[in-house]
Scaffold this active site. Sequence first.
Site, mmCIF file in Angstrom:
data_model
loop_
_atom_site.group_PDB
_atom_site.id
_atom_site.type_symbol
_atom_site.label_atom_id
_atom_site.label_comp_id
_atom_site.label_asym_id
_atom_site.label_seq_id
_atom_site.Cartn_x
_atom_site.Cartn_y
_atom_site.Cartn_z
ATOM 1 N N ARG A 176 39.641 20.015 50.700
ATOM 2 C CA ARG A 176 39.716 19.889 52.156
ATOM 3 C C ARG A 176 40.471 21.045 53.038
ATOM 4 O O ARG A 176 40.491 22.105 52.406
ATOM 5 C CB ARG A 176 40.350 18.454 52.705
ATOM 6 C CG ARG A 176 39.230 17.487 51.868
ATOM 7 C CD ARG A 176 39.986 15.947 52.262
ATOM 8 N NE ARG A 176 39.797 15.669 53.690
ATOM 9 C CZ ARG A 176 40.135 14.627 54.356
ATOM 10 N NH1 ARG A 176 40.751 13.793 53.447
ATOM 11 N NH2 ARG A 176 40.204 14.520 55.694
ATOM 12 N N ALA A 224 49.111 11.285 54.749
ATOM 13 C CA ALA A 224 49.517 12.429 55.322
ATOM 14 C C ALA A 224 51.009 12.945 55.072
ATOM 15 O O ALA A 224 51.264 14.092 54.717
ATOM 16 C CB ALA A 224 49.555 12.628 56.724
ATOM 17 N N GLU A 251 50.216 8.873 41.831
ATOM 18 C CA GLU A 251 49.861 9.239 43.184
ATOM 19 C C GLU A 251 48.196 9.125 43.397
ATOM 20 O O GLU A 251 47.630 9.609 42.337
ATOM 21 C CB GLU A 251 50.068 10.681 43.368
ATOM 22 C CG GLU A 251 49.627 11.379 44.497
ATOM 23 C CD GLU A 251 49.732 12.742 44.517
ATOM 24 O OE1 GLU A 251 49.856 13.670 43.383
ATOM 25 O OE2 GLU A 251 49.618 13.466 45.766
ATOM 26 N N TYR A 300 36.471 7.944 53.884
ATOM 27 C CA TYR A 300 37.361 7.215 53.271
ATOM 28 C C TYR A 300 36.504 5.732 52.951
ATOM 29 O O TYR A 300 37.149 4.783 52.446
ATOM 30 C CB TYR A 300 38.653 6.626 54.281
ATOM 31 C CG TYR A 300 39.203 7.834 54.430
ATOM 32 C CD1 TYR A 300 39.974 8.508 53.535
ATOM 33 C CD2 TYR A 300 39.348 8.675 55.631
ATOM 34 C CE1 TYR A 300 40.815 9.710 53.651
ATOM 35 C CE2 TYR A 300 40.136 9.530 56.014
ATOM 36 C CZ TYR A 300 40.866 10.185 54.843
ATOM 37 O OH TYR A 300 41.456 11.384 55.292
ATOM 38 N N ARG A 336 37.095 3.611 60.619
ATOM 39 C CA ARG A 336 37.007 4.768 60.928
ATOM 40 C C ARG A 336 36.434 5.680 59.786
ATOM 41 O O ARG A 336 37.025 5.702 58.588
ATOM 42 C CB ARG A 336 38.047 5.623 61.723
ATOM 43 C CG ARG A 336 38.652 4.693 62.653
ATOM 44 C CD ARG A 336 37.960 5.176 64.068
ATOM 45 N NE ARG A 336 38.392 4.262 65.478
ATOM 46 C CZ ARG A 336 39.489 4.178 65.930
ATOM 47 N NH1 ARG A 336 40.552 4.826 65.617
ATOM 48 N NH2 ARG A 336 39.749 3.151 66.905
ATOM 49 N N ASN A 376 49.721 5.771 47.560
ATOM 50 C CA ASN A 376 48.971 7.058 48.478
ATOM 51 C C ASN A 376 49.672 7.186 49.703
ATOM 52 O O ASN A 376 49.706 6.386 50.560
ATOM 53 C CB ASN A 376 47.607 6.169 48.882
ATOM 54 C CG ASN A 376 46.772 7.331 49.561
ATOM 55 O OD1 ASN A 376 47.280 8.367 50.081
ATOM 56 N ND2 ASN A 376 45.467 7.034 49.657
ATOM 57 N N HIS A 434 44.696 9.467 45.773
ATOM 58 C CA HIS A 434 44.076 9.902 47.262
ATOM 59 C C HIS A 434 42.623 9.420 46.945
ATOM 60 O O HIS A 434 41.881 9.625 45.980
ATOM 61 C CB HIS A 434 44.158 11.321 47.230
ATOM 62 C CG HIS A 434 45.615 11.788 47.443
ATOM 63 N ND1 HIS A 434 46.332 11.309 48.583
ATOM 64 C CD2 HIS A 434 46.487 12.387 46.714
ATOM 65 C CE1 HIS A 434 47.709 11.902 48.280
ATOM 66 N NE2 HIS A 434 47.661 12.606 47.170
ATOM 67 N N PRO A 446 50.549 6.165 56.230
ATOM 68 C CA PRO A 446 50.180 6.204 57.566
ATOM 69 C C PRO A 446 48.439 6.206 57.711
ATOM 70 O O PRO A 446 47.863 6.866 57.029
ATOM 71 C CB PRO A 446 50.691 7.483 58.285
ATOM 72 C CG PRO A 446 51.096 8.083 57.271
ATOM 73 C CD PRO A 446 51.556 7.195 56.178
ATOM 74 N N ASN A 447 48.000 5.121 58.592
ATOM 75 C CA ASN A 447 46.880 5.307 58.936
ATOM 76 C C ASN A 447 45.729 4.499 57.955
ATOM 77 O O ASN A 447 44.559 4.393 58.410
ATOM 78 C CB ASN A 447 46.000 6.546 59.371
ATOM 79 C CG ASN A 447 46.722 7.016 60.670
ATOM 80 O OD1 ASN A 447 46.878 6.387 61.459
ATOM 81 N ND2 ASN A 447 47.197 8.419 60.457
HETATM 82 O O1 CA2 Z 1 42.690 11.095 50.479
HETATM 83 C C1 CA2 Z 1 43.463 10.375 50.620
HETATM 84 O O2 CA2 Z 1 43.656 9.452 50.521
HETATM 85 C C2 CA2 Z 1 44.495 10.677 51.660
HETATM 86 O O3 CA2 Z 1 45.885 10.492 51.162
HETATM 87 C C3 CA2 Z 1 44.282 10.115 52.953
HETATM 88 C C4 CA2 Z 1 44.932 10.773 54.180
HETATM 89 C C5 CA2 Z 1 45.126 12.228 54.196
HETATM 90 O O4 CA2 Z 1 46.011 12.618 55.146
HETATM 91 C C6 CA2 Z 1 45.493 12.808 52.875
HETATM 92 O O5 CA2 Z 1 45.127 14.315 53.257
HETATM 93 C C7 CA2 Z 1 44.597 12.527 51.722
HETATM 94 C C8 CA2 Z 1 44.569 10.161 55.553
HETATM 95 C C9 CA2 Z 1 44.454 8.857 55.657
HETATM 96 C C10 CA2 Z 1 43.947 8.164 56.907
HETATM 97 O O6 CA2 Z 1 43.213 7.032 56.446
HETATM 98 C C11 CA2 Z 1 42.219 6.596 57.428
HETATM 99 C C12 CA2 Z 1 41.523 5.617 56.883
HETATM 100 C C13 CA2 Z 1 40.424 5.060 57.692
HETATM 101 C C14 CA2 Z 1 40.247 5.869 58.886
HETATM 102 C C15 CA2 Z 1 40.902 6.831 59.330
HETATM 103 C C16 CA2 Z 1 41.973 7.459 58.519
#
Ligand code: CA2
Length: 144
Positions: A106, A76, A97, A22, A17, A73, A99, A9-10
Amino acid sequence: MRILVLNGPNLNLLGMREPEIYGRETYASLCERLTRVCEAAGVGVEFFQSNHEGVLVDRIQEARGHFDGIVINPAAYTHTSIALLDAVKAVGIPTVEVHISDPDTREPFRRISYIRAACIATVKGKGLSGYEEAIKILCRHLGK
Ligand code: CA2
């Protein structure tokens, strides 16, 4: 050899963002870059992103017999999903996996990874190049 790159997700919002966490590269550009890396290595690759846990479970199940390795990846869902853990265990496909950030540095709720127990390796905190590293780990593991 074929690799499936799964994003949760996201991650479709990459580059739009929170660039301080990221980066500025978009999801489309990441896929293009990894396609070139895999082409150069003679490895087939497919990409899939979903914001829905069950859809990701379906995709992992469907990978059986079609892919030799998975890079995931789970975003969340890393910290919540026993369903994804069970799916990776069930298909028995070597999985790495990834990230982009380092969740261990964090918020405390990011320190648990359910899927880690089913993965041959974890790459974290290396930005988007972590995906390339994960592909290399799979190639080595699969003798390619
Ligand atoms: O660091 C990572 O790759 C995470 O898997 C990213 C997840 C987060 O919940 C994990 O704890 C760590 C969040 C992905 C959200 O992706 C976005 C990308 C661009 C803008 C906003 C969110």
